[in-house]
Scaffold this active site. Structure first.
Site, PDB file in Angstrom:
ATOM      1  N   LYS A  22       0.704  -1.320   0.450  1.00  0.00           N
ATOM      2  CA  LYS A  22      -0.308   0.006  -0.272  1.00  0.00           C
ATOM      3  C   LYS A  22       0.623   1.325  -0.510  1.00  0.00           C
ATOM      4  O   LYS A  22       0.221   2.265  -0.471  1.00  0.00           O
ATOM      5  CB  LYS A  22      -1.033   0.437   1.533  1.00  0.00           C
ATOM      6  N   ARG A  82      -3.087   3.564   8.741  1.00  0.00           N
ATOM      7  CA  ARG A  82      -3.675   1.932   8.008  1.00  0.00           C
ATOM      8  C   ARG A  82      -2.197   0.769   8.311  1.00  0.00           C
ATOM      9  O   ARG A  82      -1.182   1.492   7.487  1.00  0.00           O
ATOM     10  CB  ARG A  82      -3.823   2.730   6.323  1.00  0.00           C
ATOM     11  N   GLY A  91      -8.072  -7.201   4.517  1.00  0.00           N
ATOM     12  CA  GLY A  91      -9.243  -7.392   5.549  1.00  0.00           C
ATOM     13  C   GLY A  91      -8.696  -7.973   6.744  1.00  0.00           C
ATOM     14  O   GLY A  91      -8.642  -8.307   7.645  1.00  0.00           O
ATOM     15  N   MET A  93      -5.681  -7.357   8.614  1.00  0.00           N
ATOM     16  CA  MET A  93      -4.449  -6.576   9.461  1.00  0.00           C
ATOM     17  C   MET A  93      -6.009  -4.828   9.971  1.00  0.00           C
ATOM     18  O   MET A  93      -6.669  -4.635   8.733  1.00  0.00           O
ATOM     19  CB  MET A  93      -3.799  -6.045   9.461  1.00  0.00           C
ATOM     20  N   ARG A 310      -3.543  -0.772  -6.483  1.00  0.00           N
ATOM     21  CA  ARG A 310      -2.526  -2.287  -6.135  1.00  0.00           C
ATOM     22  C   ARG A 310      -3.424  -3.318  -7.634  1.00  0.00           C
ATOM     23  O   ARG A 310      -4.837  -2.568  -7.848  1.00  0.00           O
ATOM     24  CB  ARG A 310      -2.872  -3.384  -5.134  1.00  0.00           C
ATOM     25  N   HIS A 424      -2.147 -45.111 -12.118  1.00  0.00           N
ATOM     26  CA  HIS A 424      -2.831 -45.270 -14.246  1.00  0.00           C
ATOM     27  C   HIS A 424      -3.874 -43.954 -14.300  1.00  0.00           C
ATOM     28  O   HIS A 424      -3.799 -43.295 -15.069  1.00  0.00           O
ATOM     29  CB  HIS A 424      -2.498 -46.533 -13.736  1.00  0.00           C
ATOM     30  N   ARG A 585       7.575 -45.199 -31.990  1.00  0.00           N
ATOM     31  CA  ARG A 585       8.101 -46.027 -30.688  1.00  0.00           C
ATOM     32  C   ARG A 585       7.373 -47.256 -31.422  1.00  0.00           C
ATOM     33  O   ARG A 585       6.994 -48.135 -31.178  1.00  0.00           O
ATOM     34  CB  ARG A 585       8.134 -45.802 -29.607  1.00  0.00           C
ATOM     35  N   SER A 723      15.890 -39.510 -28.257  1.00  0.00           N
ATOM     36  CA  SER A 723      14.567 -38.515 -27.772  1.00  0.00           C
ATOM     37  C   SER A 723      14.611 -39.573 -26.225  1.00  0.00           C
ATOM     38  O   SER A 723      14.947 -40.622 -26.204  1.00  0.00           O
ATOM     39  CB  SER A 723      13.470 -39.561 -28.429  1.00  0.00           C
ATOM     40  N   GLY A 725      13.461 -40.339 -22.801  1.00  0.00           N
ATOM     41  CA  GLY A 725      12.127 -40.646 -21.772  1.00  0.00           C
ATOM     42  C   GLY A 725      12.210 -41.373 -20.338  1.00  0.00           C
ATOM     43  O   GLY A 725      13.115 -41.420 -19.711  1.00  0.00           O
ATOM     44  N   CYS A 790      10.332 -36.903 -24.104  1.00  0.00           N
ATOM     45  CA  CYS A 790       8.977 -37.017 -24.625  1.00  0.00           C
ATOM     46  C   CYS A 790       8.434 -37.668 -23.926  1.00  0.00           C
ATOM     47  O   CYS A 790       7.631 -38.423 -23.763  1.00  0.00           O
ATOM     48  CB  CYS A 790       9.132 -38.591 -25.849  1.00  0.00           C
ATOM     49  N   TYR A 810      13.058 -30.327 -29.293  1.00  0.00           N
ATOM     50  CA  TYR A 810      12.422 -30.462 -28.945  1.00  0.00           C
ATOM     51  C   TYR A 810      11.388 -31.260 -27.762  1.00  0.00           C
ATOM     52  O   TYR A 810      12.025 -31.769 -26.858  1.00  0.00           O
ATOM     53  CB  TYR A 810      10.902 -30.930 -29.925  1.00  0.00           C
TER      54      TYR A 810
HETATM   55  P1  ADP Z   1      -7.294  -2.101   3.874  1.00  0.00           P
HETATM   56  O1  ADP Z   1      -5.905  -2.906   3.925  1.00  0.00           O
HETATM   57  O2  ADP Z   1      -8.245  -2.950   4.409  1.00  0.00           O
HETATM   58  O3  ADP Z   1      -8.131  -2.096   2.287  1.00  0.00           O
HETATM   59  P2  ADP Z   1      -7.250   0.447   4.144  1.00  0.00           P
HETATM   60  O4  ADP Z   1      -5.892   1.428   4.702  1.00  0.00           O
HETATM   61  O5  ADP Z   1      -7.258   0.425   3.114  1.00  0.00           O
HETATM   62  O6  ADP Z   1      -7.636  -0.504   4.841  1.00  0.00           O
HETATM   63  O7  ADP Z   1      -8.244   1.429   4.327  1.00  0.00           O
HETATM   64  C1  ADP Z   1      -9.813   0.626   4.449  1.00  0.00           C
HETATM   65  C2  ADP Z   1     -10.734   1.960   4.104  1.00  0.00           C
HETATM   66  O8  ADP Z   1     -10.140   3.313   5.038  1.00  0.00           O
HETATM   67  C3  ADP Z   1     -10.254   2.457   2.591  1.00  0.00           C
HETATM   68  O9  ADP Z   1      -9.998   2.301   1.667  1.00  0.00           O
HETATM   69  C4  ADP Z   1     -10.403   4.694   2.447  1.00  0.00           C
HETATM   70  O10 ADP Z   1     -12.339   4.214   2.761  1.00  0.00           O
HETATM   71  C5  ADP Z   1     -10.340   4.408   3.737  1.00  0.00           C
HETATM   72  N1  ADP Z   1      -9.698   5.769   4.277  1.00  0.00           N
HETATM   73  C6  ADP Z   1      -8.069   4.848   4.428  1.00  0.00           C
HETATM   74  N2  ADP Z   1      -7.148   6.147   4.570  1.00  0.00           N
HETATM   75  C7  ADP Z   1      -8.352   6.887   4.680  1.00  0.00           C
HETATM   76  C8  ADP Z   1      -8.195   8.586   4.409  1.00  0.00           C
HETATM   77  N3  ADP Z   1      -6.647   9.242   4.546  1.00  0.00           N
HETATM   78  N4  ADP Z   1      -8.821   9.253   4.268  1.00  0.00           N
HETATM   79  C9  ADP Z   1     -10.476   8.918   3.812  1.00  0.00           C
HETATM   80  N5  ADP Z   1     -10.390   7.562   3.768  1.00  0.00           N
HETATM   81  C10 ADP Z   1      -9.539   6.815   4.653  1.00  0.00           C
HETATM   82 MG    MG Z   2      -7.511  -0.615   1.215  1.00  0.00          MG
HETATM   83 MG    MG Z   3       9.071 -45.678 -20.923  1.00  0.00          MG
END
Ligand code: ADP
Ligand code: MG
Ligand code: MG
Length: 834
Positions: A22, A82, A91, A93, A310, A424, A585, A723, A725, A790, A810
């Protein structure tokens, strides 16, 4: 001293190990003037130091963070904190929004915006997120509070915090920030993050970076909002904005699913300028990152901010579409696009998959070993001989044998209770490109018509569905999305052929297989196993008679019939291959493989041959071998029974004659199997050459014994080609049998004695070295020696990379592996120059 805090302008997209995915991409966006809120990144290395040596390290880190934060001049100053690991763990962390709030800041903000509701909403969200993420207080603890005005609400929330934590809610930015950063660091080791890393094989010592970024507010007014878009449709790859948004909301709201978002196309009506801006940035980002992007954004009072980008996850089919479009749009070169395709993606597209809808509605009832990719659905059938020519059937067996070949061919998929992934059934199914699950312990066949899977009673005719990619078995008929060799795959194959050095041929024993291979782009047949031509029902009787006959005359009579049958197959194959080389063969396997097994078969044969059952049985016993893999097979047959090979050669002659009459071009190679002594080769070559006087052909040997490798300079003098085998060469070099290795292969792999299954990925150190030696020796006495491979390894990307480094012309693999082999050959050549 190591630097632990970076400004966005100090990093770039290649620094994700240090700055997290990120953070690195935020840096990159900042460098190409994408509108992002400013911020700093605390490195993964800081996280790792912190996790080892908590408070001491953090004390030293504080001044560096404060110095960086003090450069932000926005007023009021609010941040998001973040998490961001080097490898995306969606999702797993945490992120804290609106950090920096206290009462006086709230008052200031109300005065400035005249929007009390917005301010207090943001303030209370911060208290809740902070409490949950930093102190682990569940949101529900704050649920049932009553209040008459906003400021009362805030003080009640803080009071709950105080009661639970026994501390006051932190009021200063500094305090809040430090606690939040530590919490994000710690979240690297929360339970779900650890589990996710275990499941995805991600190292536990990467650590997470922390992004501290100025807040922008999507919940400010009607011209504010938040959303997520993909730069292309991730399900089919179409070039269109795809995604969702909500107005007057913060990012959290979409994820939490509290509000149903709008389709992004609506934004074009609601805020058309923002929509077109979004589209513009989506295109810029895609071009810049050379990949389809998954983008998070927020709009604050009519101004667009990008918060994250990303590479987007997509279906295999979408992936191919996107890569092709990228080449057409000049975002990628052909070579770059080829390199980016994962071979499993190609396989998945070729195999089809169950629809998402049907997977939601059905749960698997059992699991087996995923032996051959693809999905299939059909009626259960237990006897291979009873499968009708058309209709949808899944063949269920305890295990399969060569006699199930036809049934396997007719069935949509195969499920066995025994056997591993090299059994097999598995090998044959892969060759046919047919979905197959093996080793499903919970399949119990009770009698000819009924069975249980995981104790669920089933009978012949009931529908089941199987997924050979996952090993899951479902009851009933799941819906399948099928993708055949579509034009996209064809285009990629053609491009790959342009860039590859290593050519790809097909292992084909029948005209049908030859045709599949030809259509997939095979440039010849690398291995035509002539014995497979005899397994068909009407032929096996003749070959059985031939084997059991005791006099040469008897044998020669039947051989003549067989010769005619084989002539027709050769002719059909030559016709399909249109002059491309066909490597034939001569008969290889031990004779007893063809012998009758059931008493019915024996009775039938005794009538047919007019000899007693007892005699038949005696002859069978006399042919029995303790270790057929090392027995009377290969060229040894051609020496004991020259009439067998002569029959095959005369079939080839007839086929060549007919092709000549019909002006069908031919190019044939005759291969003698299992040669270890040059004398063996010379003996057989002599009678073949006499028989084929006046014909054009190449003669060579299959190298599958270590002795042949280390004496290649002697053998090469007498042949046009080698070839390799590699299947049998692996067996004979490692001294293991493919059929029995299943008993210890898993243990060996778990204990890291074998790094791979040597029958899947070539043992480079052992077998590979023999290959190199043989090539070198072989070339010294015959510089024109042509070289091919082969074995099944010709379909394995990892092994292909190795073959591509040798002067091998080949590789050859089963028909349905051809696209992947061609792609891998191109990839290994292209990556030499990258
Ligand atoms: P995740 O890795 O779970 O996607 P993010 O760090 O991207 O978490 O944060 C989740 C959401 O929080 C982002 O999609 C965004 O909508 C909101 N967010 C994060 N940073 C900011 C910011 N600087 N300003 C406004 N919204 C933010
Ligand atoms: Mg995000
Ligand atoms: Mg053989």
């Amino acid at each position: 001293m190591e630097k632990f805090v970076y400004f966005f302008k100090e990093g770039n997209k290649n620094m994700s190990n240090l700055l997290g995915g990120k953070g690195a991409n935020l840096c990159e966006m900042s460098s190409i003037n994408i509108p992002i809120p400013q911020g700093i990144i605390i490195t993964t290395s800081a996280c790792n130091n912190f996790l080892k040596n908590k408070d001491d390290f953090f004390q030293n880190l504080k001044p560096e963070i404060l110095a960086a934060v003090s450069t932000f001049k926005k007023k009021p100053l609010l941040f998001s904190v973040r998490s961001g690991a080097p490898i995306s763990m969606p999702g797993m962390m945490d992120t804290i929004l609106n950090l920096g709030f206290n009462d006086s800041l709230a008052n200031y903000l109300i005065e400035k915006t005249n929007n009390e509701k917005f301010v207090y909403e943001s303030y209370s969200r911060f208290i809740l997120m902070f409490s949950e993420i930093v102190m682990g207080i569940p949101k529900s603890k704050f649920n049932n509070i009553s209040f008459s005005n906003y400021s009362e609400k805030i003080s009640k929330l803080k009071n709950i915090y105080k009661v639970i934590t026994n501390t006051l809610f932190p009021e200063t930015l500094e305090e809040q920030l430090f606690l939040a950063i530590k919490a994000i660091f710690n979240s690297w080791n929360n339970e779900r993050a650890i589990l996710y890393r275990d499941l995805h094989n991600i190292s536990h010592d990467l650590g997470t970076a922390v992004v501290v970024q100025e807040m922008v507010f999507g919940n400010f007014n009607d011209k504010s909002g938040t959303g997520v878009i993909f730069s292309r449709n991730p399900s089919n790859g179409k070039k269109e904005l795809y995604g969702e948004y909500i107005l007057k909301a913060q990012g959290e709201d979409i994820v939490a699913g509290l509000i149903t978002p709008f389709d992004i196309s609506n934004l074009n009506n609601q805020l058309p300028e923002i929509y077109s801006e979004l589209k513009k940035y989506s295109e810029i980002l895609e071009k810049h990152f050379k990949d389809m992007q998954d983008i998070e954004f927020t709009i604050e009072n009519g101004k667009l901010f990008i918060l994250q980008t990303r590479n987007g996850k997509r279906t295999p089919e979408a992936n191919l579409n996107i890569l092709l479009d990228f080449v057409n749009e000049n975002i990628l070169s052909k070579e770059e696009a080829i390199i980016k395709i994962d071979s499993s993606c190609l396989e998945a597209v070729l195999c089809g998959s169950f629809t998402e809808k049907s997977l939601k509605e059905n749960s698997p009832i059992a699991i087996g070993l995923p032996a051959s990719n693809g999905v299939a659905t059909g009626k259960i059938i237990l006897n291979s001989n009873n499968i009708p020519e058309d209709g949808d059937y899944i063949l269920l067996r305890e295990e399969t044998s060569p006699e199930d070949l036809k049934g396997m061919y007719l069935a949509n998929g195969i499920l066995t209770s025994k056997g591993g992934r090299t059994s097999h059934g598995a090998v044959v199914a892969r060759g046919m490109g047919k979905c197959c699950i093996t080793g499903c312990d919970s399949l119990k066949i009770e009698n000819d018509h009924s069975l249980t899977i995981n104790n669920i009673p089933l009978k012949e005719g009931d529908y089941i569905s199987i997924d050979g990619g996952t090993g899951y078995i479902y009851k009933g008929k799941l819906e399948i999305e099928k993708n055949n060799l579509n034009t996209n795959i064809k285009t990629f194959i053609n491009w790959s052929l342009e860039f590859s050095k290593l050519r790809v041929r097909v292992n084909a024993d029948t005209p049908e297989d030859a045709l599949v291979g030809y259509n997939f782009g095979a440039e010849g047949i690398g291995l035509c196993r002539t014995e497979h031509m005899f397994f068909k029902e009407d032929r096996i009787w003749k070959i059985r008679q031939m084997i059991l006959s005791t006099t040469i005359e008897e044998r020669k009579n039947i051989l003549q019939l067989l010769s005619f049958i084989q002539f027709k197959d050769f002719y059909d194959i030559f016709k399909v291959m249109k002059g491309l080389p066909v490597n034939i063969r001569l008969l290889d396997p031990p004779l007893h493989e063809f012998l009758p097994k059931t008493s019915y078969d024996k009775v039938f044969l005794s009538n047919k041959m007019n000899i007693s059952i007892k005699e038949i049985e005696e002859r069978i016993i006399s042919l029995n071998e303790h270790n057929p893999m090392l027995g009377h097979r290969g060229c040894r047959l051609g020496i004991s029974f020259p009439e067998i090979y002569e029959m095959q050669i005369s079939a080839i002659k007839f086929a060549l004659d007919r092709c000549k009459r019909e002006n069908i071009p031919t190019s044939i190679e005759i291969m003698i199997p299992f040669v270890g002594y040059v004398e063996e080769l010379q003996y057989i070559k002599k009678y073949i050459t006499e028989q084929l006087k006046g014909y054009e052909y190449k003669i060579g040997t299959m190298i599958e014994l270590p002795r042949a490798c280390i004496l290649s300079h002697e053998i090469s003098k007498h042949v046009d080609f080698f070839s390799y085998g590699t299947n049998d060469l692996t067996q004979t070099t490692l001294g293991i049998s493919r059929d029995d290795s299943i008993k210890f292969l898993n243990t060996y792999q778990n204990k890291l004695i074998y790094k791979h299954d040597p029958f899947k990925t070539l043992d480079k150190d052992g077998v590979g070295t023999l290959l190199k030696t043989s090539i070198e020796l072989g070339k010294t006495n015959n510089s024109n020696l042509k070289l091919g491979v082969c074995g099944e390894h010709g379909g394995d990307p990892e092994s292909i990379k190795f073959f591509n480094q040798l002067p091998i012309e080949y590789i050859s693999c089963s028909p349905f592996k051809i696209p992947v082999a061609i792609l891998s050959a191109a990839q290994s050549e292209i990556s030499k120059n990258f």
